[in-house]
Design a protein around this motif. Structure first.
Motif, PDB file in Angstrom:
ATOM      1  N   ASN A   7      48.017  21.215  38.989  1.00 41.44           N
ATOM      2  CA  ASN A   7      47.428  20.279  38.045  1.00 41.44           C
ATOM      3  C   ASN A   7      46.170  20.879  37.429  1.00 41.44           C
ATOM      4  O   ASN A   7      45.596  21.843  37.946  1.00 41.44           O
ATOM      5  N   PHE A   8      45.776  20.301  36.317  1.00 44.18           N
ATOM      6  CA  PHE A   8      44.659  20.844  35.541  1.00 44.18           C
ATOM      7  C   PHE A   8      43.360  20.849  36.338  1.00 44.18           C
ATOM      8  O   PHE A   8      42.537  21.764  36.199  1.00 44.18           O
ATOM      9  N   ARG A   9      43.161  19.855  37.164  1.00 43.76           N
ATOM     10  CA  ARG A   9      41.914  19.758  37.915  1.00 43.76           C
ATOM     11  C   ARG A   9      41.741  20.926  38.871  1.00 43.76           C
ATOM     12  O   ARG A   9      40.671  21.552  38.911  1.00 43.76           O
ATOM     13  N   THR A  10      42.765  21.230  39.649  1.00 41.35           N
ATOM     14  CA  THR A  10      42.653  22.327  40.615  1.00 41.35           C
ATOM     15  C   THR A  10      42.564  23.680  39.912  1.00 41.35           C
ATOM     16  O   THR A  10      41.854  24.574  40.367  1.00 41.35           O
ATOM     17  N   VAL A  11      43.293  23.821  38.780  1.00 36.89           N
ATOM     18  CA  VAL A  11      43.208  25.068  38.014  1.00 36.89           C
ATOM     19  C   VAL A  11      41.794  25.254  37.482  1.00 36.89           C
ATOM     20  O   VAL A  11      41.206  26.347  37.579  1.00 36.89           O
ATOM     21  N   SER A  12      41.221  24.181  36.941  1.00 39.95           N
ATOM     22  CA  SER A  12      39.862  24.263  36.398  1.00 39.95           C
ATOM     23  C   SER A  12      38.856  24.603  37.494  1.00 39.95           C
ATOM     24  O   SER A  12      37.960  25.437  37.310  1.00 39.95           O
ATOM     25  N   LEU A  13      39.018  23.955  38.650  1.00 36.98           N
ATOM     26  CA  LEU A  13      38.109  24.222  39.757  1.00 36.98           C
ATOM     27  C   LEU A  13      38.235  25.662  40.236  1.00 36.98           C
ATOM     28  O   LEU A  13      37.221  26.339  40.517  1.00 36.98           O
ATOM     29  N   THR A  14      39.471  26.156  40.303  1.00 34.02           N
ATOM     30  CA  THR A  14      39.702  27.525  40.768  1.00 34.02           C
ATOM     31  C   THR A  14      39.041  28.548  39.846  1.00 34.02           C
ATOM     32  O   THR A  14      38.335  29.462  40.306  1.00 34.02           O
ATOM     33  N   TYR A  15      39.245  28.374  38.559  1.00 32.85           N
ATOM     34  CA  TYR A  15      38.683  29.354  37.633  1.00 32.85           C
ATOM     35  C   TYR A  15      37.175  29.182  37.455  1.00 32.85           C
ATOM     36  O   TYR A  15      36.481  30.133  37.080  1.00 32.85           O
ATOM     37  N   ALA A  16      36.678  27.984  37.764  1.00 34.32           N
ATOM     38  CA  ALA A  16      35.220  27.824  37.793  1.00 34.32           C
ATOM     39  C   ALA A  16      34.623  28.653  38.929  1.00 34.32           C
ATOM     40  O   ALA A  16      33.550  29.260  38.781  1.00 34.32           O
ATOM     41  N   VAL A  17      35.346  28.698  40.056  1.00 29.90           N
ATOM     42  CA  VAL A  17      34.897  29.518  41.184  1.00 29.90           C
ATOM     43  C   VAL A  17      34.912  30.996  40.811  1.00 29.90           C
ATOM     44  O   VAL A  17      33.964  31.743  41.106  1.00 29.90           O
ATOM     45  N   TRP A  18      35.998  31.430  40.146  1.00 31.49           N
ATOM     46  CA  TRP A  18      36.064  32.844  39.743  1.00 31.49           C
ATOM     47  C   TRP A  18      35.023  33.163  38.678  1.00 31.49           C
ATOM     48  O   TRP A  18      34.509  34.287  38.626  1.00 31.49           O
ATOM     49  N   LEU A  19      34.687  32.209  37.843  1.00 32.17           N
ATOM     50  CA  LEU A  19      33.634  32.416  36.850  1.00 32.17           C
ATOM     51  C   LEU A  19      32.285  32.651  37.540  1.00 32.17           C
ATOM     52  O   LEU A  19      31.526  33.565  37.170  1.00 32.17           O
ATOM     53  N   MET A  20      32.014  31.822  38.569  1.00 31.74           N
ATOM     54  CA  MET A  20      30.772  32.009  39.314  1.00 31.74           C
ATOM     55  C   MET A  20      30.782  33.337  40.077  1.00 31.74           C
ATOM     56  O   MET A  20      29.747  34.009  40.190  1.00 31.74           O
ATOM     57  N   THR A  21      31.961  33.725  40.565  1.00 31.32           N
ATOM     58  CA  THR A  21      32.071  35.013  41.247  1.00 31.32           C
ATOM     59  C   THR A  21      31.799  36.159  40.273  1.00 31.32           C
ATOM     60  O   THR A  21      31.171  37.170  40.634  1.00 31.32           O
ATOM     61  N   GLY A  22      32.278  36.002  39.035  1.00 29.72           N
ATOM     62  CA  GLY A  22      31.996  37.010  38.000  1.00 29.72           C
ATOM     63  C   GLY A  22      30.503  37.122  37.728  1.00 29.72           C
ATOM     64  O   GLY A  22      29.965  38.237  37.576  1.00 29.72           O
ATOM     65  N   CYS A  23      29.813  35.972  37.682  1.00 26.48           N
ATOM     66  CA  CYS A  23      28.350  35.996  37.488  1.00 26.48           C
ATOM     67  C   CYS A  23      27.669  36.676  38.669  1.00 26.48           C
ATOM     68  O   CYS A  23      26.680  37.413  38.494  1.00 26.48           O
ATOM     69  N   LEU A  24      28.195  36.430  39.880  1.00 27.55           N
ATOM     70  CA  LEU A  24      27.625  37.075  41.062  1.00 27.55           C
ATOM     71  C   LEU A  24      27.816  38.590  41.005  1.00 27.55           C
ATOM     72  O   LEU A  24      26.890  39.362  41.338  1.00 27.55           O
ATOM     73  N   LEU A  25      28.989  39.046  40.570  1.00 32.06           N
ATOM     74  CA  LEU A  25      29.232  40.479  40.428  1.00 32.06           C
ATOM     75  C   LEU A  25      28.294  41.084  39.379  1.00 32.06           C
ATOM     76  O   LEU A  25      27.764  42.190  39.573  1.00 32.06           O
ATOM     77  N   ALA A  26      28.078  40.357  38.284  1.00 30.80           N
ATOM     78  CA  ALA A  26      27.148  40.841  37.258  1.00 30.80           C
ATOM     79  C   ALA A  26      25.739  40.974  37.837  1.00 30.80           C
ATOM     80  O   ALA A  26      25.015  41.939  37.535  1.00 30.80           O
ATOM     81  N   ALA A  27      25.353  40.007  38.680  1.00 31.70           N
ATOM     82  CA  ALA A  27      24.030  40.072  39.304  1.00 31.70           C
ATOM     83  C   ALA A  27      23.912  41.298  40.207  1.00 31.70           C
ATOM     84  O   ALA A  27      22.866  41.953  40.260  1.00 31.70           O
ATOM     85  N   ILE A  28      25.003  41.610  40.910  1.00 35.12           N
ATOM     86  CA  ILE A  28      24.986  42.804  41.775  1.00 35.12           C
ATOM     87  C   ILE A  28      24.815  44.069  40.934  1.00 35.12           C
ATOM     88  O   ILE A  28      24.055  44.976  41.285  1.00 35.12           O
ATOM     89  N   LEU A  29      25.525  44.137  39.812  1.00 33.33           N
ATOM     90  CA  LEU A  29      25.413  45.308  38.937  1.00 33.33           C
ATOM     91  C   LEU A  29      23.997  45.443  38.385  1.00 33.33           C
ATOM     92  O   LEU A  29      23.475  46.562  38.246  1.00 33.33           O
ATOM     93  N   VAL A  30      23.381  44.320  38.055  1.00 29.96           N
ATOM     94  CA  VAL A  30      22.027  44.360  37.519  1.00 29.96           C
ATOM     95  C   VAL A  30      21.031  44.770  38.606  1.00 29.96           C
ATOM     96  O   VAL A  30      20.143  45.605  38.376  1.00 29.96           O
ATOM     97  N   MET A  31      21.168  44.194  39.804  1.00 31.84           N
ATOM     98  CA  MET A  31      20.221  44.485  40.883  1.00 31.84           C
ATOM     99  C   MET A  31      20.328  45.926  41.385  1.00 31.84           C
ATOM    100  O   MET A  31      19.377  46.468  41.922  1.00 31.84           O
TER     101      MET A  31
END
Length: 358
Positions: A7-31
């Motif tokens: 369902n759309f809700r779980t898909v949205s939640l899942t990709y929101a998690v991966w979006l935050m993980t992408g931001c975390l990876l970007a932070a690692i690259l910057v640091m």
């Protein structure tokens, strides 16, 4: 299809998690001084969202090895091999996406791939996929637990329906035969009495069938059913059978299982009143205290009666089991015989009819 992403809700939640993980990876690259924020976000977020698509395959990897059939070498081979494969695919996606961003020829696009960069990305992809498998394992366990609970609930419903179905056929055949014999005898000496007994018998069976369709009924309805039963028995036993009911007004709207009191009254007559020359009085009381409904039934017995000695107590044990099932162990049934008096006490969690609750 992955049922956890159905369902759309779980898909949205899942990709929101991966979006935050992408931001975390970007932070690692910057640091780690590999790139600036703009470069890191442009590289990390699209590649991590792509990894989110790849990670859905972890569901099928997890499901390929049922928990009970897992062995160390199987887990190592299948899980490790699939993580290695996904890590490699994701590394190539990262490399190709970075190449594409260099085409922008802008300072905010593209990052420099050092010798350690591919190793780091491969390790991150492999570990994230193994974590995805673990998460799906947990989801599988929770889903199995919910299915077990649903099956258990369905089994309890079926058991209760079967129990009520049995109740319809458990009305003592002797009661029916004796009632019919009494009607037959009354037709020649008291036609009006025979007619009244027939009407009461019909009303009793009609209400029995109607009420047994319900899981719980108001105490007043159970009392009304009992009164039809007692009206029939009073015609048979005459003045030998006396009944005194003290029903607290507050308890009248309380919910009880159908056919709760009638079998107890039948036992009181069969194992008590019938064997006494002068009969006796059956006393029924009910009251509400705090969050509990208390019901008590008391009748005299002949301690020397063979009929009493032959009793197996099966009915009382069945009553305890039935209430335990309906109230998840919160009910209580206690009974004792002392001074030629049998007393049974029932304690139920307080439940009110919808109208009275409001």
């Amino acid at each position: 299809m992955n049922p956890f992403l159905s369902n759309f809700r779980t898909v949205s939640l899942t990709y929101a998690v991966w979006l935050m993980t992408g931001c975390l990876l970007a932070a690692i690259l910057v640091m780690t001084n590999i790139c600036a924020w703009s470069n890191g976000l442009l590289f990390s977020i699209p590649t991590m969202l792509a990894f989110g698509v790849l990670s859905t395959s972890a569901y099928y990897v997890s499901r390929s090895l049922p928990m009970k059939k897992r062995h160390f070498f199987q887990v190592t081979g299948i899980f490790g091999g699939s993580a290695f494969l996904i890590g490699t695919i994701w590394l190539w996606l990262c490399y190709l996406w970075n190449k594409a961003t260099w085409l922008f020829d802008e300072n905010w696009a593209g990052i420099h791939f050092s010798q350690q960069m591919p190793i780091m990305l491969f390790i991150i992809g492999t570990l994230l996929f193994l974590l995805s498998i673990l998460i799906y394992d947990v989801l599988h366990i929770l889903d199995n637990m919910r299915q077990v609970e649903r099956r258990q609930a369905a089994s309890e419903v079926l058991a209760r329906e079967a129990e009520l179905q049995v109740l319809r056929t458990q009305i003592n055949p002797h009661f029916l035969f004796n009632s019919l014999n009494s009607i037959s005898a009354l037709t020649t000496i008291d036609a009006a009495g025979a007619r009244n007994m027939t009407i009461e018998l019909a009303q009793f069976f009609r209400q029995t069938l109607a009420l047994s369709e319900q899981q719980k009924i108001a105490l007043t309805k159970e009392i009304a059913l009992c009164n039809h039963f007692l009206s029939i028995e009073k015609i048979r036993f005459g003045k030998k059978l006396q009944v005194q009911m003290t029903i607290d007004a507050e308890s009248e709207s309380c919910l009880v299982p159908p056919m709760l009191l009638q079998p107890l009254l039948e036992n009181a007559i069969k194992h008590g009143i019938r064997d006494l020359v002068d009969g006796g009085v059956i006393v029924v009381t009910s009251k509400v205290r705090d969050a509990w409904l208390y019901i008590a039934l008391e009748n005299p017995v002949d301690m020397d009666s063979k009929n009493l000695a032959q009793g197996t107590g099966t009915g009382l044990k069945n009553l305890q089991a039935r209430l335990h099932s309906l109230y998840s162990g919160k009910s209580r049934v206690e009974y004792r015989t002392e001074a030629d008096l049998f007393r049974i006490e029932i304690t139920l969690p307080l439940e009110l009819t919808p109208n009275s609750a409001t």
